[in-house]
Design an enzyme around this catalytic site. Structure first.
Site, PDB file in Angstrom:
ATOM      1  N   HIS A  10      57.027 -26.385  27.752  1.00  0.00           N
ATOM      2  CA  HIS A  10      56.571 -27.186  28.991  1.00  0.00           C
ATOM      3  C   HIS A  10      56.517 -26.299  29.914  1.00  0.00           C
ATOM      4  CE1 HIS A  10      60.628 -27.785  29.875  1.00  0.00           C
ATOM      5  NE2 HIS A  10      60.654 -28.569  28.939  1.00  0.00           N
TER       6      HIS A  10
ATOM      7  N   HIS B 131      59.879 -24.107  30.525  1.00  0.00           N
ATOM      8  CA  HIS B 131      59.872 -23.094  29.570  1.00  0.00           C
ATOM      9  C   HIS B 131      59.057 -21.869  30.016  1.00  0.00           C
ATOM     10  CE1 HIS B 131      60.865 -26.097  26.571  1.00  0.00           C
ATOM     11  NE2 HIS B 131      61.889 -25.463  26.412  1.00  0.00           N
TER      12      HIS B 131
ATOM     13  N   GLU C 194      68.418 -24.660  34.456  1.00  0.00           N
ATOM     14  CA  GLU C 194      69.660 -25.197  35.285  1.00  0.00           C
ATOM     15  C   GLU C 194      69.468 -26.798  34.813  1.00  0.00           C
ATOM     16  OE1 GLU C 194      69.375 -24.211  39.412  1.00  0.00           O
ATOM     17  OE2 GLU C 194      70.418 -22.275  39.000  1.00  0.00           O
TER      18      GLU C 194
ATOM     19  N   PHE D 143      60.614 -31.476  34.088  1.00  0.00           N
ATOM     20  CA  PHE D 143      59.668 -31.251  32.585  1.00  0.00           C
ATOM     21  C   PHE D 143      60.943 -31.162  31.707  1.00  0.00           C
ATOM     22  CE2 PHE D 143      56.359 -29.921  35.467  1.00  0.00           C
ATOM     23  CZ  PHE D 143      55.415 -30.481  35.087  1.00  0.00           C
TER      24      PHE D 143
ATOM     25  N   GLN E 229      75.397 -27.015  29.569  1.00  0.00           N
ATOM     26  CA  GLN E 229      75.031 -25.737  28.610  1.00  0.00           C
ATOM     27  C   GLN E 229      75.202 -24.519  29.429  1.00  0.00           C
ATOM     28  OE1 GLN E 229      71.781 -26.205  25.530  1.00  0.00           O
ATOM     29  NE2 GLN E 229      70.701 -24.775  26.957  1.00  0.00           N
TER      30      GLN E 229
ATOM     31  N   ASP F  35      69.847 -28.031  31.832  1.00  0.00           N
ATOM     32  CA  ASP F  35      71.212 -28.227  31.040  1.00  0.00           C
ATOM     33  C   ASP F  35      72.271 -27.580  31.446  1.00  0.00           C
ATOM     34  OD1 ASP F  35      69.756 -29.621  28.734  1.00  0.00           O
ATOM     35  OD2 ASP F  35      68.469 -27.983  28.915  1.00  0.00           O
TER      36      ASP F  35
END
Length: 283
Positions: free
Chosen positions: A34, A37, A150, A186, A155, A152
């Site tokens: 999306h 990415h 950012e 997104f 993570q 996640d």
């Protein structure tokens, strides 16, 4: 654009690129790409001569079989998007290629403490799966830089610590969240929302914004802020899952020394789990 499915061919290409002195950027993904990415890809192009995107739905990081089975797989569409962005190599291995001896016999990479708090407390093994596969990708691709979103946030912090602790010679570049005009971040999971749920989904961002405004005004009553946000979500048809306010650097509870907070939110809308995050300066 090369599409590579095996580690053998990938290593051959990486060796050639290194011999040519190319600077390599890696963008790890699970596909179903999306705008978020694509922002990572655009940023990667700024930092490197060669951009490599990996597409691998990593079974090790799923704690629910249903989530793994339902995760959208759109390799052909993804490759078309990456080709349009002039990505040089797409690495799209199978699970057998990444875990040839099975996951139960796979050496594990796990970042202590950070992997077991916040979201990690309710999803045991999730972040271990992430760091294991990312470390394998780092060893295979040998990138100079790697880019992560950012959204996640936990993570991202875990990967930064893994890179530091294991002495990977890789710069981790965080990329800000990309949102649609309603504020909704997104996400690959947005495709799973019904039309009605898509209308409701921006409430997650709105609830987070309300917390951010309170923090900026000096209200540091974390429990009260979270209770209000959860009530807002429940009233709008969400099932609040994980909602945290913590120190953006350490992921520990806020203290007098905290200079920046991060709001981490996860909630179910129907059968879809949405996540979001926002950093808030406290000074």
């Amino acid at each position: 654009m090369l599409i590579i499915e095996t580690t053998l061919i990938l290593r051959r290409e990486i060796k050639r690129l290194k011999q040519e002195g190319k600077r390599i950027a890696l963008v790890p993904t699970m596909g179903n790409l999306h705008q978020g990415h694509l922002k990572l890809i655009e940023e990667a192009r700024i930092h490197a001569d060669v951009v490599i995107a990996s597409i691998f739905v990593n079974p090790m990081q799923f704690d629910r079989e249903a989530d793994l089975a339902n995760y959208p797989r759109t390799l052909q569409e993804d490759c078309e998007l990456l080709r349009d962005k002039h990505v040089d190599i797409v690495f799209a291995p199978s699970a057998k290629e990444m875990y040839p001896n099975g996951m139960e016999n796979q050496t594990i990479v796990e970042v202590p403490v950070l992997s077991s708090v916040l979201e990690g407390a309710s999803r045991p093994g999730h972040f271990r799966g992430v760091t294991t596969v990312v470390s394998k990708l780092f060893n295979l691709v040998q990138p100079d830089v790697a880019l992560f979103g950012e959204k996640d946030y936990q993570q991202l912090q875990i990967i930064k610590k893994m890179v530091s602790d294991l002495c990977f010679d890789i710069s981790i570049i965080p990329v800000p969240i990309v949102r649609d005009k309603t504020g909704l971040a997104f996400s690959s999971r947005n495709r799973l929302l019904s039309d009605n749920e898509k209308q409701q989904a921006p409430v997650l961002y709105q609830a987070m914004q309300q917390i951010a405004e309170q923090l900026k005004s000096g209200n540091l009553d974390v429990n009260q802020l979270l209770q209000t946000a959860k009530a807002t979500l429940e009233q709008q048809g969400f099932r609040a899952d994980e909602c945290f306010i913590c120190d953006a650097q350490t992921l520990a509870p806020l203290s007098e020394e905290s200079r920046c907070a991060v709001i981490l939110m996860a909630a179910w809308l129907g059968n879809t789990r949405l996540i979001d995050s926002q950093q808030v300066s406290l000074v």
